[in-house]
Structure formats: C-alpha cells, structure tokens
Design an enzyme around this catalytic site. Structure first.
Site, mmCIF file in Angstrom:
data_model
loop_
_atom_site.group_PDB
_atom_site.id
_atom_site.type_symbol
_atom_site.label_atom_id
_atom_site.label_comp_id
_atom_site.label_asym_id
_atom_site.label_seq_id
_atom_site.Cartn_x
_atom_site.Cartn_y
_atom_site.Cartn_z
ATOM 1 C CB SER A 1 -0.951 -0.037 1.209
ATOM 2 O OG SER A 1 -1.969 0.919 1.065
ATOM 3 C CG ASP B 1 -5.646 -3.429 -4.374
ATOM 4 O OD1 ASP B 1 -6.430 -2.598 -3.896
ATOM 5 O OD2 ASP B 1 -4.452 -3.533 -4.011
ATOM 6 C CG HIS C 1 -5.346 -2.606 -0.408
ATOM 7 N ND1 HIS C 1 -4.415 -2.375 -1.409
ATOM 8 C CD2 HIS C 1 -4.875 -1.940 0.691
ATOM 9 C CE1 HIS C 1 -3.442 -1.604 -0.946
ATOM 10 N NE2 HIS C 1 -3.693 -1.337 0.318
#
Length: 596
Positions: A133, A198, A288
């Site tokens: 991330s 994602d 994610h």
C-alpha cells in the site's frame, strides 16, 4: 550470442523469474513486518548477497491519501537534490504525490535509516525495496533515491543491483516522472504487484477522495469505485481524464488463476480497467488485503502451464501464449470484454518482439552508415599527412568550400542523426532493456564519439557559437556525447572487467579525451584574457587554469593517449604551447611560480 545484461526482462520472463525465486514471498514477508504500528522501515540480510528494506505507512494520518490526491510536488525541488541523478529533459519536471514524498523524506532523514543503508550498500550485491500500500509508494521513492545516488557517484567495482517490489501501491507520480524513469532505463528496476480486484493502485484516478478514506461508508465506496472506473475507461480508450497519475515500471497482475507481467503503460492502464470492471465496490476494497493468498497460488500457474497449452495446440504458439496470459489475468475467454483484453495482451506481447526487431534494424542501419565513418577516418589520415601541418581538428575548423570538406561535414551530420534516433528509441522504451549494456553499442558509440566529437567542437568554434552561448564544454556539447560517456564509464566499472591499460608504444589512432580540443580552445581564450586582465587575483586564477591544462596535456601526450595530429606544427595545441611559453617569459619577473 550476446550476453543478456539486464537482470529483469518484461512480460512472462519476469513472471517466471519472480515465481521461481523467493523474491515475492520474502518481499511480502518483510512488508508484513513493516506493517503500520510497528516501525517505519525494516531492513535485514538474506544470505550473503541480498538485503531487503521494507517500508510501512507509519505516521500516515487517516486522510493523507485523500487530502493529498491532487497535491503534487516537484521531486527535485522539494527533496534538496537527493534525486539529482534522475534526468529532467522534459518541459515539465517530474512530479510526485506530496504526501508520499513527505513520508519518504521523514524516513530518509532518520540517522538510523542512513546508517543502516550505508551498511547494507557495503555488504550487499542486491537490495530489494518493498512495501504494501502506502509503504510500496515509499519503497518506490527509496529506489529512485538509491538509483539516483548510484548514478551520481563514481563507478564502483562492486556493481549493486537494485529492485523494487510493491504490493497494491497507489500510483506515485505524473507522466513526466514516468518519462524520466524510462530515459534513465530504470523501468526494469520496478515491479508493482497488483491483485485482480484491488482498487488502491488506481485510487488517484478518482477526481477527489475524502479525508476518512480508511473508513468509507458503503455508499461512498460505490461513488469512488464508479469515479475510478470512468476515468480509467477514458484513459484506456486514449481520451483525456482528470487524473495526472501514470504507471511506470512493470505491473505484475495476479489473480486466483496465476499472474501476468506487462511493462507497457498503455496496456497497463487497459488491464487495470478491464480487471477492475469485473469487480464490485466492496470486493475492490477488500482485495487490497489479500496479497498473501495470491502469492501462495502464483506457482501453480507454472505447474499447470503445460495443460493450458495443450488445450490450445490447435492455435499458434503466439495465440496459445495470449490465451494463457488471459487466463492468468482472471478474465474468462467467454466474457464480453475478453476480446478487448486479448487485443491488449497481443499489443503488449508484440511490443517486446518489436523491441528486438528495432534492435536488429539499428544493427543494419549501423552497417549502412559505417562507410560514412570510414570516409571521415580517411579524411583524418589525409589531414595528418598534409604538408600544411594543421592536423585533423584545425583542417576541419579552417576548411573552405571544397567538395571533400562538404562531404565530411554532411557525414558528421548524418552520423549524429543516426545516434540521436537511436537514443530517442532507447528513451521511449522501443529497444531491449539491456541495449545500452551491449558491447556492440557501447564500443560503437565510444568510437563514434572519439572520431566525430572533435569535428563537432571545430564546427562550434568555426561558427563562433562560443561568443553567443559560451564555451563548448559547458554550453555546446551535444547530449548524445554525455550519454555515451556514461555508457562507456558504466561498462568499465563492471565487476570482473579489466580496467588497467597497458603503456602505449605509439600514439593513439584517436585522442582518448574527445573534448581535448574544447579544452585547448578554452586555454587559448584564457591566454588572451590574461594579457588584458588588470586585477591580480583574477589574473592568477586564469594562470592557474592554464597551468593545470598544460600539465594535463603533457601527461596524456607522454602517455600517448592523443592522436599524432595534436602535435602537428600548426595545430591549435602547438600554437597554445608557443603562446604559453611567450607569456611565461613576459611574466617571469611578476609570477615566477609559473616558470617551471
């Protein structure tokens, strides 16, 4: 067959490499260790050669992504020069997400990070930066910093490999950043792992994001999802969209069926759109956090590859490869958008073949222009044997309107056009990633530079460009020669390469300092300025510069690193020597330190 110098190749070669090594698993493991709430970064050695440095989003406020979505910062200006190795040839400077740059600089300025990085660089042969991330975006900036640092320091005998592997990382910067990375040939150093649904890698395609991004309501997730999809669709079809963010490096798309790797920006955007369009707002946010599941399954793709290919034996191997890649992306061949995805993959796959074809065509082009270089070499020999004793450089600088001189000048221009077109192809990703490391092109560009740059310098001073723009070295040198300097120096610094040179028994065929004549012109200009300079301190500075050049010239002459035309009786260098001796005799009472 020529040795492949590039460590990471695009498309399925990179997929196979990553799936057959511990790189993905180890990178993910370290990314988890650096999860928010633990530490800003984690660094460790694996074996004797490889080190991993993983980043987290520690210190990130809940809304930094949302508030900074449209807030871009010029990479070089804000970072106090630590990215100075990144080229900035475009009209627009490389711009990056301001929040991510702030987070990286806070880590970079930590003395603990600095000390650990110095230790890692001294002990490792390969450094892998990684993160999940926001940590992935910071890892990308860390990679850019280290590549820039290695670019600016002298060539080291220990060649350090640098790789960045991110997981679900948001996009970092603008098109100008991507172009700078392409020009530096750093795209192969980045691999962005993106799971099938994602949305985070594409979040910045939404026109705006709320401050409370981690705590979005279901209704707002739907709005963000739709906004991202609309922008991605526009961009995938070649239309303008509100977002200025663009992908760089290779994208490793993974699904429950396997993985594919793409390094073409247009194909990446298209696949991001096609894969996200199969998702739902809820799954696009949930996906994610599922990278471990995907990574665990990736190896199965390669175990089952044989069965997949057998089902497609009726088609060509190219079509079979496309069908396998389509399957790996998680897009079924029976879905409505599968045809669009298939065409996208074909385009990406053909681009890899086009690079090799372009390389082969350039080799043919080089063979066609070699006669032009041979004609210049013949001209150089004529000048060196001429009774006027001017030498190669001065004969061209003082040339008249003869057909011979005209032809040599046209050859100079045509050779420059060939090499400029080669550089343009290289910097627009139209050539193989290891092209600038191949012996054929490193040596060919170096020999071209030694032969032709003296003519470029002669033309510059013949047309008195130095009076309009300043001296050649600082203001007139073509960019191609600077690039070829870097290729040559990088090749000399490769591990195991013998950098020692034996003592020459005769003068070189071409002066080994291709800018030697530009230094002569500057030295002669300083001689003229000394005679009219009234200020003693400035006169001494000019004399110091002249004296330093004189010592340098004598050294390379004694080492026979120059062509014999340098010592021609009426060459610019011989005139400099006579003028310098005359000036020293005039100054013998005032400045005795220059008389030795």
């Amino acid at each position: 067959m020529e040795r492949e110098a590039s460590m990471f190749e695009p498309s399925e070669m990179l997929s196979s490499f990553l799936a057959s090594t511990p790189l993905l698993m180890e990178s993910w493991r370290f990314s988890c260790q650096a999860a928010p709430g633990t530490t800003s970064f984690v660094a460790d050695h694996i074996g004797d050669a490889t080190s991993y440095v993983a980043f987290s989003g520690l210190g990130i406020s809940p809304g930094i992504i949302g508030r900074s979505c449209g807030n871009l910062a010029p990479l070089e200006t804000v970072s106090n020069g630590i990215f100075s190795g990144l080229r900035r040839d475009q009209a627009d400077p490389p711009m990056v997400h301001a929040g991510f740059l702030h987070l990286f600089l806070s880590v970079y300025n930590d003395p603990n990070f600095q000390s650990q990085m110095m230790e890692i660089m001294n002990k490792s042969k390969c450094i892998v930066f990684t993160g999940h991330s926001v940590g992935g975006a910071i890892a990308s900036l860390a990679t850019l910093w280290l590549l820039s640092y290695l670019h600016t320091i002298s060539s080291s005998p220990n060649k350090l490999s640098v790789l960045c592997i991110t997981f679900g990382s948001p996009m970092l910067g603008t098109h100008s950043l991507c172009q700078s990375i392409l020009q530096e040939r750093w795209g192969g150093n980045f691999c962005h792992v993106v799971s099938q649904h994602d949305i985070v890698p594409t979040l910045f395609f939404a026109p705006s994001l709320p401050d409370s991004l981690p705590h979005l309501s279901d209704e707002y997730k739907v709005e963000v999802f739709k906004a991202v999809l609309v922008s991605l669709e526009k961009l995938s079809k070649g239309h303008q969209c509100e977002s200025v963010y663009r992908p760089f490096g290779s994208y490793f798309f993974c699904s429950s069926m396997g993985a594919i790797c793409v390094d073409n920006g247009t194909a990446i955007v298209k696949l991001l759109y096609l894969m996200l369009s199969k998702s739902s707002p809820a799954s696009s946010f949930e996906d994610h956090s599922k990278y471990k599941d995907y990574i665990d399954k990736i190896n199965w793709q390669f175990l089952e590859r044989g069965n997949s290919l057998e089902e497609n034996l009726s088609e060509s191997s190219f079509e079979a490869g496309i069908m396998l890649a389509l399957q790996s992306s998680g897009i079924s061949s029976h879905e409505p958008n599968s045809g669009e995805a298939k065409e996208c993959l074909k385009m990406a796959k053909k681009l890899g073949r086009t690079r090799n074809l372009n390389s082969a065509n350039l080799a043919i082009g080089l063979s066609k222009i070699n006669p032009l270089r041979a004609q210049i070499e013949w001209y150089k020999q004529l000048c060196e044997d001429s009774d006027d004793q001017l030498g190669y450089y001065d004969a061209f600088k003082l040339r008249g309107a003869s057909r011979k001189d005209f032809k040599v000048n046209m050859n100079r221009i045509k050779l420059g056009q060939f090499w400029d077109s080669l550089i343009e192809k290289l910097e627009t990703n139209q050539l193989p990633h290891d092209f600038n490391n191949r012996e054929k092109w490193v040596n060919g560009s170096h020999f071209y530079k030694l032969l032709v740059e003296p003519l470029e310098i002669a033309e510059y001073y013949k047309t008195e460009m130095h009076l309009k723009k300043g001296h050649y070295l600082e203001n007139g040198r073509e960019r191609r020669f600077k690039i070829f300097d870097k290729w040559w120096n990088d090749k000399k610094g490769e591990p195991g390469r013998n950098t020692t040179t034996s003592t020459r028994s005769k003068f070189a065929s071409a002066t080994q300092d291709s800018c030697f004549w530009a230094r002569v012109e500057e030295a002669r200009d300083r001689l003229n300025k000394v005679r009219s300079e009234a200020d003693l301190s400035r006169r001494c500075m000019l004399l110091d510069n002249i004296d330093n050049f004189d010592k340098y010239a004598m050294r390379i002459i004694n080492e026979k690193e120059v062509s014999k035309d340098v010592l021609a009786r009426n060459s610019s260098y011989s005139l400099f020597v006579r003028e310098w001796r005359e000036l020293k005799s005039q100054l013998q009472l005032l400045l005795p330190q220059y008389l030795s």
